[in-house]
Design an enzyme around this catalytic site. Structure first.
Site, PDB file in Angstrom:
ATOM      1  N   HIS A 198       0.838  -1.188   0.043  1.00 48.37           N
ATOM      2  CA  HIS A 198       0.029  -0.038  -0.239  1.00 48.37           C
ATOM      3  C   HIS A 198       0.897   1.328   0.115  1.00 48.37           C
ATOM      4  O   HIS A 198       0.347   2.454   0.264  1.00 48.37           O
ATOM      5  CB  HIS A 198      -0.913  -0.109   1.291  1.00 48.37           C
ATOM      6  CG  HIS A 198      -2.410   0.256   0.818  1.00 48.37           C
ATOM      7  ND1 HIS A 198      -3.270   0.963   1.213  1.00 48.37           N
ATOM      8  CD2 HIS A 198      -3.031  -0.708   0.052  1.00 48.37           C
ATOM      9  CE1 HIS A 198      -4.491   1.061   0.681  1.00 48.37           C
ATOM     10  NE2 HIS A 198      -4.466  -0.214   0.047  1.00 48.37           N
ATOM     11  N   HIS A 299      -5.888  -4.195 -11.338  1.00 50.12           N
ATOM     12  CA  HIS A 299      -6.395  -4.045  -9.921  1.00 50.12           C
ATOM     13  C   HIS A 299      -7.851  -3.791 -10.190  1.00 50.12           C
ATOM     14  O   HIS A 299      -8.310  -3.268 -10.963  1.00 50.12           O
ATOM     15  CB  HIS A 299      -5.639  -2.697  -9.478  1.00 50.12           C
ATOM     16  CG  HIS A 299      -6.340  -2.054  -8.198  1.00 50.12           C
ATOM     17  ND1 HIS A 299      -7.009  -0.837  -8.186  1.00 50.12           N
ATOM     18  CD2 HIS A 299      -5.919  -2.543  -6.999  1.00 50.12           C
ATOM     19  CE1 HIS A 299      -7.360  -0.581  -6.957  1.00 50.12           C
ATOM     20  NE2 HIS A 299      -6.531  -1.465  -6.122  1.00 50.12           N
TER      21      HIS A 299
END
Length: 390
Positions: A198, A299
């Site tokens: 992240h 994604h």
């Protein structure tokens, strides 16, 4: 054939809002569906779609390249993530219309089929966002991982890199290593594990410190080890990492992917077809990636139409690796949307319905209006009060 209107329908799916885009034509019963969901930016994206409508009304929806150019070129100011997300949702709908008009699935128009099924992975929690982002406890981590495997998946993603700064402490590194050991011991060697950083590490050294702890347990890839935009740092991590590196979900368009791909700064590229400009732009990114020996793992933690758009893309993209998807987001999912997403074990089947194969029950959708989403990022604060990357 002409476009007569472009509008959005917002559906609150508890932890996030889905933004569906409907493009209506002057042909009776012919319209297209797309998705432009962007976490925490719902009102901004719906406003952008409304602004872009005037550039499309009167155009032939089958001229997809021209419609997309009009939205980019005639916007004058360069569009960032909000504007390009709006364009992506509209573009999905144009493909839906075009393929419906020819009575073929969208993947036929994207180059045709290159595989018979599409491999998937999901997150811990199977759609429960708290389980996705709060997996620092060994017991919960093990139980959630086993639950995913019991549902038939042979690949899963975890997010347990701590919020940090420029130096990773020995304790933090060892804790990450023990968490990875817990997951690997629970699921065995037959399940692929992806670790999403992240972008939390504040330096190359911190990122590599965590990667060294993960390496003995053979992750499929380590995702976003540094913040997007710093290609030199990402390349340095990729060169020195014993594990494959993935990134790209926050990059907008081929122009942002180009230095990353041509610089071989990663091993797996992760364009988000909901945010990077749509299917055409996604195919361009995949073509450059293939030339640079880089795989594609789109994604997608977004809503159902985004998943369907990704499915058609995956069916037609040779260097595709694996697809992210979020099952079980809400219990009323099937009341609102019908999709061709059919999972057999850890794969989606190839769809054959015309267009994207999606239909929205607008009456049911209206039962779940916009709500402000929970801002997970507000918890990204160190003990001393320093705000860090989420």
């Amino acid at each position: 054939m002409k476009i007569v209107s472009v509008r959005t329908i917002v559906v609150n799916a508890e932890m996030r809002n889905w933004i569906f885009v409907k493009v209506q034509t002057d042909q009776d019963g012919l319209y297209g569906w797309g998705e432009a969901s962007l976490n925490w930016k719902t009102r901004a994206v719906t406003g952008a779609v409304e602004d872009l409508e005037q550039l499309l009304v009167g155009r032939d929806p089958r001229d997809i390249e021209q419609c997309v150019r009009a939205m980019h070129k005639h916007s004058y100011y360069k569009l960032g993530i909000i504007g390009v997300t709006a364009i992506s949702g509209i573009e999905h709908a144009l493909w839906d219309i075009h393929a419906k008009s020819l009575n073929v699935p969208v993947w036929r128009l994207l180059g045709g089929k290159v595989r018979e099924k599409v491999r998937l992975y999901t997150h811990l929690g199977l759609g429960d966002m708290k389980a996705v982002y709060e997996t620092f406890d060994h017991g919960k981590l093990r139980d959630s991982a086993l639950q995913v495997v019991e549902k038939g998946y042979d690949a899963l993603k975890v997010v347990f890199i701590p919020y940090g700064n420029h130096v990773a402490s020995v304790g933090a590194r060892k804790h990450v290593g023990r968490l990875m050991e817990t997951v690997r011991s629970a699921v065995g060697d037959g399940v692929d594990i992806m670790v999403d950083f992240h972008g939390r590490p504040g330096s190359i050294a911190a990122a590599l410190g965590f990667i060294q702890e993960l390496a003995p347990y053979r992750p499929m890839f380590c995702e976003e080890p540094v913040q997007p935009g710093d290609t030199a740092a990402l390349r340095e991590v990729a060169l020195r990492s014993p594990c494959p590196i993935a990134s790209g979900e926050r990059l907008v368009g081929l122009h942002e992917f180009m230095p990353v791909l041509t610089g071989k700064a990663l091993h797996v590229a992760q364009p988000d077809l909901n945010h990077t400009g749509g299917l055409l732009e996604g195919k361009r990114i995949a073509a450059v990636a293939e030339a640079e020996l880089i795989g594609i793992a789109p994604h997608n933690p977004n809503g159902p139409i985004a998943g369907v758009a990704a499915l058609h893309y995956d069916v037609s993209t040779p260097n595709f690796v694996i697809q992210e998807e979020m099952s079980g987001a809400v219990p009323w999912y099937d009341d609102v949307v019908q999709t061709p997403l059919k999972r057999i074990g850890t794969y989606w089947e190839v769809p054959h319905a015309p267009g994207l194969g999606v239909e929205i029950n607008e009456k049911e959708a209206a039962r779940h209006p916009f709500k402000q989403e929970v801002m997970h990022a507000t918890g990204a604060v160190l003990d001393d009060g320093t705000i860090v990357d989420w």
